[in-house]
Design a protein around this motif. Structure first.
Motif, PDB file in Angstrom:
ATOM      1  N   PHE A 103      83.878  42.730  49.568  1.00  0.00           N
ATOM      2  CA  PHE A 103      83.713  41.264  48.776  1.00  0.00           C
ATOM      3  C   PHE A 103      82.620  41.368  48.078  1.00  0.00           C
ATOM      4  O   PHE A 103      82.645  40.794  46.875  1.00  0.00           O
ATOM      5  N   ALA A 104      81.553  42.362  48.432  1.00  0.00           N
ATOM      6  CA  ALA A 104      80.317  42.560  47.550  1.00  0.00           C
ATOM      7  C   ALA A 104      80.594  43.012  46.320  1.00  0.00           C
ATOM      8  O   ALA A 104      80.255  42.497  45.101  1.00  0.00           O
ATOM      9  N   SER A 105      81.467  44.006  46.132  1.00  0.00           N
ATOM     10  CA  SER A 105      81.704  44.907  45.030  1.00  0.00           C
ATOM     11  C   SER A 105      82.858  43.850  44.085  1.00  0.00           C
ATOM     12  O   SER A 105      82.602  43.714  42.933  1.00  0.00           O
ATOM     13  N   GLY A 106      83.908  43.179  44.826  1.00  0.00           N
ATOM     14  CA  GLY A 106      84.906  42.446  44.172  1.00  0.00           C
ATOM     15  C   GLY A 106      84.284  41.210  43.484  1.00  0.00           C
ATOM     16  O   GLY A 106      84.796  40.762  42.494  1.00  0.00           O
ATOM     17  N   LEU A 107      83.230  40.563  44.102  1.00  0.00           N
ATOM     18  CA  LEU A 107      82.510  39.317  43.711  1.00  0.00           C
ATOM     19  C   LEU A 107      81.432  39.541  42.735  1.00  0.00           C
ATOM     20  O   LEU A 107      80.447  38.494  42.655  1.00  0.00           O
ATOM     21  N   ALA A 108      81.288  40.783  42.325  1.00  0.00           N
ATOM     22  CA  ALA A 108      80.088  40.814  41.420  1.00  0.00           C
ATOM     23  C   ALA A 108      79.744  40.015  40.091  1.00  0.00           C
ATOM     24  O   ALA A 108      78.742  39.346  40.151  1.00  0.00           O
ATOM     25  N   SER A 109      80.989  39.535  39.620  1.00  0.00           N
ATOM     26  CA  SER A 109      80.767  38.870  38.615  1.00  0.00           C
ATOM     27  C   SER A 109      80.580  37.373  38.657  1.00  0.00           C
ATOM     28  O   SER A 109      79.617  36.623  38.225  1.00  0.00           O
ATOM     29  N   SER A 110      81.128  36.823  39.808  1.00  0.00           N
ATOM     30  CA  SER A 110      80.993  35.380  40.371  1.00  0.00           C
ATOM     31  C   SER A 110      79.579  35.378  40.895  1.00  0.00           C
ATOM     32  O   SER A 110      78.741  34.265  40.560  1.00  0.00           O
ATOM     33  N   ARG A 111      79.090  36.181  41.660  1.00  0.00           N
ATOM     34  CA  ARG A 111      77.877  36.099  42.085  1.00  0.00           C
ATOM     35  C   ARG A 111      76.849  36.084  41.002  1.00  0.00           C
ATOM     36  O   ARG A 111      75.871  35.390  41.029  1.00  0.00           O
ATOM     37  N   ARG A 112      76.750  37.078  40.161  1.00  0.00           N
ATOM     38  CA  ARG A 112      75.743  36.777  38.906  1.00  0.00           C
ATOM     39  C   ARG A 112      75.810  35.577  38.281  1.00  0.00           C
ATOM     40  O   ARG A 112      74.864  35.159  38.029  1.00  0.00           O
ATOM     41  N   THR A 113      77.221  35.041  38.154  1.00  0.00           N
ATOM     42  CA  THR A 113      76.963  33.625  37.298  1.00  0.00           C
ATOM     43  C   THR A 113      76.401  32.750  38.512  1.00  0.00           C
ATOM     44  O   THR A 113      75.677  31.642  37.895  1.00  0.00           O
ATOM     45  N   LEU A 114      76.755  32.423  39.746  1.00  0.00           N
ATOM     46  CA  LEU A 114      76.011  31.799  40.460  1.00  0.00           C
ATOM     47  C   LEU A 114      74.347  31.857  40.662  1.00  0.00           C
ATOM     48  O   LEU A 114      73.772  30.998  40.776  1.00  0.00           O
ATOM     49  N   ARG A 115      74.033  33.166  40.780  1.00  0.00           N
ATOM     50  CA  ARG A 115      72.587  33.421  40.801  1.00  0.00           C
ATOM     51  C   ARG A 115      71.802  33.140  39.745  1.00  0.00           C
ATOM     52  O   ARG A 115      70.619  32.533  39.633  1.00  0.00           O
ATOM     53  N   ASP A 116      72.472  33.200  38.666  1.00  0.00           N
ATOM     54  CA  ASP A 116      71.595  32.826  37.309  1.00  0.00           C
ATOM     55  C   ASP A 116      71.408  31.230  37.392  1.00  0.00           C
ATOM     56  O   ASP A 116      70.432  30.744  36.763  1.00  0.00           O
ATOM     57  N   ARG A 117      72.527  30.479  37.769  1.00  0.00           N
ATOM     58  CA  ARG A 117      72.395  29.226  37.738  1.00  0.00           C
ATOM     59  C   ARG A 117      71.424  28.500  38.691  1.00  0.00           C
ATOM     60  O   ARG A 117      70.944  27.400  38.862  1.00  0.00           O
ATOM     61  N   LEU A 118      71.582  29.472  39.919  1.00  0.00           N
ATOM     62  CA  LEU A 118      70.791  28.796  41.177  1.00  0.00           C
ATOM     63  C   LEU A 118      69.177  29.462  41.391  1.00  0.00           C
ATOM     64  O   LEU A 118      68.547  29.069  42.230  1.00  0.00           O
ATOM     65  N   ALA A 119      68.877  30.400  39.940  1.00  0.00           N
ATOM     66  CA  ALA A 119      67.673  31.083  40.312  1.00  0.00           C
ATOM     67  C   ALA A 119      66.656  30.100  40.154  1.00  0.00           C
ATOM     68  O   ALA A 119      65.457  30.213  40.802  1.00  0.00           O
ATOM     69  N   SER A 120      66.789  28.642  39.428  1.00  0.00           N
ATOM     70  CA  SER A 120      65.591  28.038  39.323  1.00  0.00           C
ATOM     71  C   SER A 120      65.276  27.070  40.727  1.00  0.00           C
ATOM     72  O   SER A 120      64.223  26.354  40.889  1.00  0.00           O
ATOM     73  N   ILE A 121      66.302  27.129  41.570  1.00  0.00           N
ATOM     74  CA  ILE A 121      66.114  26.636  42.921  1.00  0.00           C
ATOM     75  C   ILE A 121      65.182  27.287  43.847  1.00  0.00           C
ATOM     76  O   ILE A 121      64.384  26.645  44.515  1.00  0.00           O
ATOM     77  N   ARG A 122      65.371  28.674  43.901  1.00  0.00           N
ATOM     78  CA  ARG A 122      64.435  29.427  44.610  1.00  0.00           C
ATOM     79  C   ARG A 122      62.994  29.401  44.616  1.00  0.00           C
ATOM     80  O   ARG A 122      62.327  29.016  43.117  1.00  0.00           O
ATOM     81  N   GLY A 123      62.120  29.118  45.411  1.00  0.00           N
ATOM     82  CA  GLY A 123      60.766  28.857  45.428  1.00  0.00           C
ATOM     83  C   GLY A 123      60.259  27.544  44.970  1.00  0.00           C
ATOM     84  O   GLY A 123      59.031  27.665  44.631  1.00  0.00           O
ATOM     85  N   ARG A 124      60.847  26.672  45.107  1.00  0.00           N
ATOM     86  CA  ARG A 124      60.421  25.507  44.730  1.00  0.00           C
ATOM     87  C   ARG A 124      60.819  24.259  45.761  1.00  0.00           C
ATOM     88  O   ARG A 124      61.954  24.654  46.361  1.00  0.00           O
ATOM     89  N   ASP A 168      64.703  27.649  49.010  1.00  0.00           N
ATOM     90  CA  ASP A 168      65.254  28.894  49.644  1.00  0.00           C
ATOM     91  C   ASP A 168      66.124  28.166  50.938  1.00  0.00           C
ATOM     92  O   ASP A 168      67.173  28.736  51.342  1.00  0.00           O
ATOM     93  N   ASP A 169      65.582  27.564  51.749  1.00  0.00           N
ATOM     94  CA  ASP A 169      66.109  26.941  52.917  1.00  0.00           C
ATOM     95  C   ASP A 169      67.085  26.279  52.538  1.00  0.00           C
ATOM     96  O   ASP A 169      68.380  26.103  53.276  1.00  0.00           O
ATOM     97  N   LEU A 170      67.157  25.345  51.448  1.00  0.00           N
ATOM     98  CA  LEU A 170      68.383  24.543  50.950  1.00  0.00           C
ATOM     99  C   LEU A 170      69.444  25.659  50.569  1.00  0.00           C
ATOM    100  O   LEU A 170      70.782  25.336  50.840  1.00  0.00           O
ATOM    101  N   LEU A 171      69.241  26.794  49.995  1.00  0.00           N
ATOM    102  CA  LEU A 171      70.338  27.616  49.716  1.00  0.00           C
ATOM    103  C   LEU A 171      71.096  28.025  50.955  1.00  0.00           C
ATOM    104  O   LEU A 171      72.386  28.341  50.890  1.00  0.00           O
ATOM    105  N   SER A 172      70.028  28.415  51.963  1.00  0.00           N
ATOM    106  CA  SER A 172      70.507  28.905  53.290  1.00  0.00           C
ATOM    107  C   SER A 172      71.355  28.019  53.770  1.00  0.00           C
ATOM    108  O   SER A 172      72.617  28.305  54.713  1.00  0.00           O
ATOM    109  N   ALA A 173      71.001  26.612  53.753  1.00  0.00           N
ATOM    110  CA  ALA A 173      71.908  25.583  54.425  1.00  0.00           C
ATOM    111  C   ALA A 173      73.192  25.688  53.546  1.00  0.00           C
ATOM    112  O   ALA A 173      74.185  25.300  54.190  1.00  0.00           O
ATOM    113  N   LEU A 174      73.247  25.531  52.239  1.00  0.00           N
ATOM    114  CA  LEU A 174      74.383  25.551  51.338  1.00  0.00           C
ATOM    115  C   LEU A 174      75.569  26.817  52.176  1.00  0.00           C
ATOM    116  O   LEU A 174      76.541  26.604  52.069  1.00  0.00           O
ATOM    117  N   GLY A 175      74.924  27.853  52.255  1.00  0.00           N
ATOM    118  CA  GLY A 175      75.776  29.085  52.687  1.00  0.00           C
ATOM    119  C   GLY A 175      76.234  28.665  54.107  1.00  0.00           C
ATOM    120  O   GLY A 175      77.571  28.903  54.409  1.00  0.00           O
TER     121      GLY A 175
END
Length: 410
Positions: A103-124, A168-175
């Protein structure tokens, strides 16, 4: 001019000259007589030259030793052949195997899209802008409007109850929340309760172009590899290439294909396949179906008929699997909704998930259609159609702990 031509011309000149000199010599002036004599002598000399050359050749041939046959040179290998590895020279050396798809290799494109959009949430600290970023990220991943709003409402409640103050805790809760909602039963049935002796039939439905026929081939490979005997039914008699495509897959996985003529009654083809499977002791029949007729009503009526026939003895429909192309997003979801309403669908096969940057479509399917995703396509190879694993899926989608995440270059 050839030797024969010279000899013929010379004979004619000599003959004419002889007549002039012998028959009418008194009538010829002296100058003409000399010219005729010279011409005759010249032609005699010209005719003599080839004879002399031929005589010399014969003498040379009789005095020289016989020609020895030229030795044949062994064929030299080409540069490509010289450098190519000899597969028979080292039979015990195993060829390198392709790493199994994850799943990690197959979802690389989706993960990049989400990570870019969620990057501003981390550490704040979460604020109004944080929730806007969540909403944009989920909608961008094709989670769907209704599902996104419901997800955020639950996440806000969970964050308030747990006193979450870090992004970061909010992202973990989302997962954690994503894993909780993906709790459907996903096993594939090979029998029908109360009809254990019947031959199991899996119907595959969906619009043309979603990869339905290819999915049947990959499922056949999957079942055959586990030791089950498979019969395939070419029930899409309205698409000319469907039967030949299924035949290729049947040959690959050792399955038997039952097909009919172009335009034949699909229900009849499926019935013949079920009857043949029962007679041969096969474990399961994989039945292809049409994905396009003149109107939607005609198509749905045809699918309902195929299902009724497939469910008669000696067969029993154990699964009706709706095939959806992940790259079509919400458009594919609206098409799939029509099939889900018209047929008794038991699960979804999501193809081409590796080619989509919107892997969140799984949540929309399960929330809006109420159907479990049972199989997903993470690549082009037969082995790349895998059982859907919610934990691996969420970990890969969010890039959190779990499977090793491939690097950006992969």
């Amino acid at each position: 001019m050839s030797t024969r031509a010279v000899a013929g011309a010379g004979a004619i000149v000599i003959f004419i000259g002889a007549i002039l000199l012998l028959g009418g010599s008194d009538a010829l002036p002296d100058g003409w007589r000399i010219a005729v004599i010279g011409l005759v002598v010249a032609m005699l000399a010209l005719m003599t030259v080839p004879l002399v050359q031929r005589s010399r050749q014969r003498r040379a041939a009789s005095s020289s030793p016989p020609e020895q046959p030229r030795p044949q040179l062994a064929a030299q290998p080409s540069a490509t052949a010289a450098t190519a590895p000899d597969e028979t020279a080292h039979p015990d050396v195993a060829k390198p195997e392709r790493a199994p798809v994850t799943f990690a290799s197959g979802l690389a494109s989706s993960r990049r899209t989400l990570r870019d959009r969620l990057a501003s949430i981390r550490g704040r600290t979460p604020d109004a802008e944080t929730w806007e970023s969540f909403e944009e990220a989920l909608l961008g991943a094709d989670v769907g409007v209704a599902t996104t709003m419901a997800t955020l409402d639950r996440l806000r409640s969970a964050a308030a109850a747990a006193g979450i103050t870090e992004g970061d805790d909010l992202l973990s809760a989302l997962g954690d929340q994503m894993r909780e909602v993906l709790d459907a039963e996903r096993s594939l049935a090979t029998s029908v309760p109360g009809r254990d002796d019947a031959t199991a039939v899996w119907l595959f439905v969906g619009v043309n172009g979603v990869g339905k026929t290819t999915t049947i081939g990959k499922v056949g490979h999957r079942l055959s590899s586990s030791g089950q005997r498979v019969v395939m039914a070419a029930g899409d008699t309205f698409r000319a290439a469907a039967a030949s495509q299924l035949q290729t897959w049947a040959d690959r996985c050792g399955a038997e294909l039952i097909s009919g003529s172009s335009g034949a009654d699909p229900s009849s083809v499926v019935h013949d396949a079920v009857t043949a499977a029962a007679a041969r002791g096969a474990d399961v029949v994989l039945a292809d179906t049409a994905g396009r007729l003149q109107t939607r009503k005609n198509l749905m009526d045809e699918l309902a008929k195929v299902r009724r026939v497939a469910d008669r003895e000696p067969g029993a429909v154990a699964e009706t699997l709706l095939v959806i192309d992940a790259t079509t997003g919400q458009n594919g979801l609206s098409q799939a909704r029509a099939f889900a309403e018209a047929t008794d669908v038991t699960g979804v096969v999501l193809t081409k998930l590796d080619g989509s940057a919107k892997g969140g479509i799984v949540f929309a399917i399960e929330a809006e259609l109420g159907l479990p995703v049972k199989l997903v396509g993470l690549g082009e190879q037969a082995e790349d159609l895998v059982a859907f694993d919610p934990d691996s899926y969420v970990d890969a989608l969010l890039g959190v702990s779990g499977e090793p995440q491939p690097s950006e270059g992969e």
